[in-house]
Design an enzyme around this catalytic site. Structure first.
Site, PDB file in Angstrom:
ATOM      1  N   VAL A  34       0.824  -1.209   0.000  1.00  0.00           N
ATOM      2  CA  VAL A  34       0.000   0.000   0.000  1.00  0.00           C
ATOM      3  C   VAL A  34       0.858   1.260   0.000  1.00  0.00           C
ATOM      4  O   VAL A  34       0.418   2.331  -0.438  1.00  0.00           O
ATOM      5  CB  VAL A  34      -0.957  -0.016   1.216  1.00  0.00           C
ATOM      6  CG1 VAL A  34      -0.175   0.125   2.517  1.00  0.00           C
ATOM      7  CG2 VAL A  34      -2.027   1.066   1.114  1.00  0.00           C
ATOM      8  N   LYS A  35       2.110   1.146   0.457  1.00  0.00           N
ATOM      9  CA  LYS A  35       2.968   2.331   0.580  1.00  0.00           C
ATOM     10  C   LYS A  35       3.426   2.865  -0.779  1.00  0.00           C
ATOM     11  O   LYS A  35       3.993   3.951  -0.846  1.00  0.00           O
ATOM     12  CB  LYS A  35       4.161   2.008   1.475  1.00  0.00           C
ATOM     13  CG  LYS A  35       3.778   1.626   2.901  1.00  0.00           C
ATOM     14  CD  LYS A  35       2.990   2.725   3.589  1.00  0.00           C
ATOM     15  CE  LYS A  35       2.590   2.351   5.004  1.00  0.00           C
ATOM     16  NZ  LYS A  35       3.721   2.171   5.902  1.00  0.00           N
ATOM     17  N   ASP A  36       3.195   2.113  -1.849  1.00  0.00           N
ATOM     18  CA  ASP A  36       3.460   2.667  -3.184  1.00  0.00           C
ATOM     19  C   ASP A  36       2.602   3.900  -3.421  1.00  0.00           C
ATOM     20  O   ASP A  36       3.041   4.861  -4.074  1.00  0.00           O
ATOM     21  CB  ASP A  36       3.161   1.626  -4.266  1.00  0.00           C
ATOM     22  CG  ASP A  36       4.133   0.462  -4.261  1.00  0.00           C
ATOM     23  OD1 ASP A  36       5.090   0.481  -3.460  1.00  0.00           O
ATOM     24  OD2 ASP A  36       3.926  -0.481  -5.041  1.00  0.00           O
TER      25      ASP A  36
END
Length: 496
Positions: free
Chosen positions: A43-45
């Protein structure tokens, strides 16, 4: 997907929502949003792309400027992808106790990884990032306070969820908090456009930062001034740092959270394993923890309820963590029995003798003998490795030479360079006749034959190899301390 993209950055987001069919109780509809489908697996993309593009738009990040951030890994991996594509150098600070897979992935993508002591926790790696940014004029992402983090989720993640549940009511949205970007960014949109959806936040049961209702000491710039008094070490890397981020505190103060669920570390591990083995979904500990929260919720919610759990990342970056502690690398007893159920290709039986050669053996040619002579008498390159391109023993020697900064010439006999007229084969025949050895690799220093991988490693441990280097006037880093046998391929370890 299903179309052409101009760069990898256009593939961030649009992750699938998938039904859980076997793990939840009957009568409740359990879904997961698989953020592992982002290009770098988490999700950190989204955070990384949102923060960098916001800084570019505001003129805070100049072309060629170094980016720096503190990370448990996933944010750094996402930033490494974005910075690689956009051309920014990246430095990340990371506590030494986070999984080694993450730091290697970031370095593979071109980032520099500065480790901080585990005892200093997340606040220590954050303080180091601030220190480096101030000292060098680097752009600090400030993921824990940066509104661009939450805003990107409001523009992408939240609409995706609403689209996925446009035809049915979403009753519960379950998430961890970490930086607070996903929580704040999605929850505020849900409260506006799907007010019937309850926002449920999970945290480790032994580290109840939100559940304690104790305030977080904070500096004027919104960064934490110290560790939260309720923090304790836990299994869920990246799920909860040792402080409550400003974005998370914003979500709390805005009344965006309806319920807080404490999650046991053992439940998180089991849920991750169950997802893999019963649903075919490969994810990390934090994903298992979030699903454990959804399963806990499903036990008491109304029949027919629809629950969506955010699964933050893939399981591949947890290989060195307790998630894989019980996963064998060698054959188990059951696997050995399967092997023994048929007679051939077994480690516990001698291999069948190789078939008799059908072609004439390769012979050395005058060209090959001259090549060998020229290489072994070339004083500008006294260390010579006769190798095969993908031989693991050859790579073990290359690792040793690389660690010690030993300059060497590698003659890769099977490479395309030596394939015409089987030059590599004829050189090998000349080499075998010269040394009496038929195996590869073979190493020479100053024209003298040392031996293969084992002989070089033995001489290195005894200091004899270093003496050869000095005699041949080879400069190298003699301060390096390494057990050369640790560089061998892992499959050489004893088997079951």
């Amino acid at each position: 997907m299903g179309r052409r993209y101009n760069s990898i950055l256009e593939t961030v987001g649009h992750t699938p929502t998938v039904r859980i069919n076997k793990l939840g109780p009957s009568g409740v509809n359990l879904f997961v949003k698989l953020e592992a489908f982002n290009p770098m697996g988490s999700v950190k993309d989204r955070l990384a792309l949102g923060v960098i593009e916001d800084a570019e738009k505001k003129g805070l990040l100049k072309p060629g400027q170094t980016v720096i951030e503190a990370t448990s890994g996933n944010t750094g991996i996402g930033l490494a992808m974005v910075c690689a594509q956009k051309g920014y150098p990246l430095v990340v600070t990371m506590a030494e106790n986070f999984s080694v897979e993450r730091r290697r992935m970031m370095r593979f993508l071109g980032a520099k990884v500065v480790l901080t002591p585990a005892a200093e926790k997340g606040s220590g790696m954050l303080a180091k990032a601030v220190e480096l940014a101030q000292a060098h004029g680097w752009f600090l992402c400030r993921q824990f306070e940066n509104e661009a983090n939450a805003e990107f989720h409001s523009r992408t993640t939240a609409p995706e969820i609403l689209d996925d549940f446009s035809d049915i009511q979403l009753d519960y949205w379950v998430t961890g908090f970490g930086t607070g970007g996903t929580l704040k960014g999605v929850a505020r949109v849900l409260k506006e456009r799907s007010p019937q959806t309850k926002v449920v936040v999970c945290e480790p049961d032994n580290s109840p930062l939100l559940g304690s209702h104790l305030p977080q000491a904070r500096a004027d710039n919104g960064m934490p001034a110290s560790s939260h008094p309720s923090f304790r070490p836990h299994l869920m890397q990246g799920w909860t740092p040792d402080f409550i981020s400003k974005l998370t505190e914003d979500a709390v103060n805005a009344g965006l959270i309806d319920e807080i669920l404490p999650i046991k570390g053992s439940d998180a591990l089991q849920a991750s394993l169950n997802l893999a083995r019963q649903e075919g979904i490969f994810c990390g500990i934090t994903s298992g923890a979030t699903l454990a929260g959804g399963l806990q919720l499903a036990q008491s919610c109304a029949p027919g309820s629809n629950i969506l759990c955010m699964l933050p990342d893939t399981g591949e970056r947890y290989l060195s963590t307790p998630l894989f502690a019980e996963i064998e690398t060698e054959m188990t007893e059951a696997e050995i029995e399967i092997s023994r159920s048929t007679p051939g290709y077994r480690f516990d039986k001698p291999s069948s003798p190789p078939p008799a050669p059908t072609a004439s053996p390769v012979k050395a040619t005058p060209e090959a003998e001259q090549f060998l002579h020229d290489v072994l008498t070339d004083h500008s390159q006294p260390v010579v490795l006769f190798a095969l391109e993908w031989c693991e023993f050859c790579w073990s020697l290359r690792k040793l030479f690389g660690r010690c900064k030993i300059p060497f010439r590698s003659v890769d006999l099977d490479s395309a360079q030596y394939q015409q007229n089987n030059l590599g084969g004829t050189i090998r025949a000349a080499l075998n006749a010269h040394t009496g050895y038929v195996t590869i690799p073979q190493v020479f220093v100053g024209g003298e034959f040392v031996g293969g991988c084992g002989e070089v490693f033995d001489e290195f441990k005894s200091g004899r190899f270093q003496e050869r280097l000095k005699k041949a006037s080879v400069s190298y880093d003699d301060s390096v301390s390494v057990d050369p046998y640790s560089l061998l391929p892992t499959w050489l370890h004893p088997r079951n």
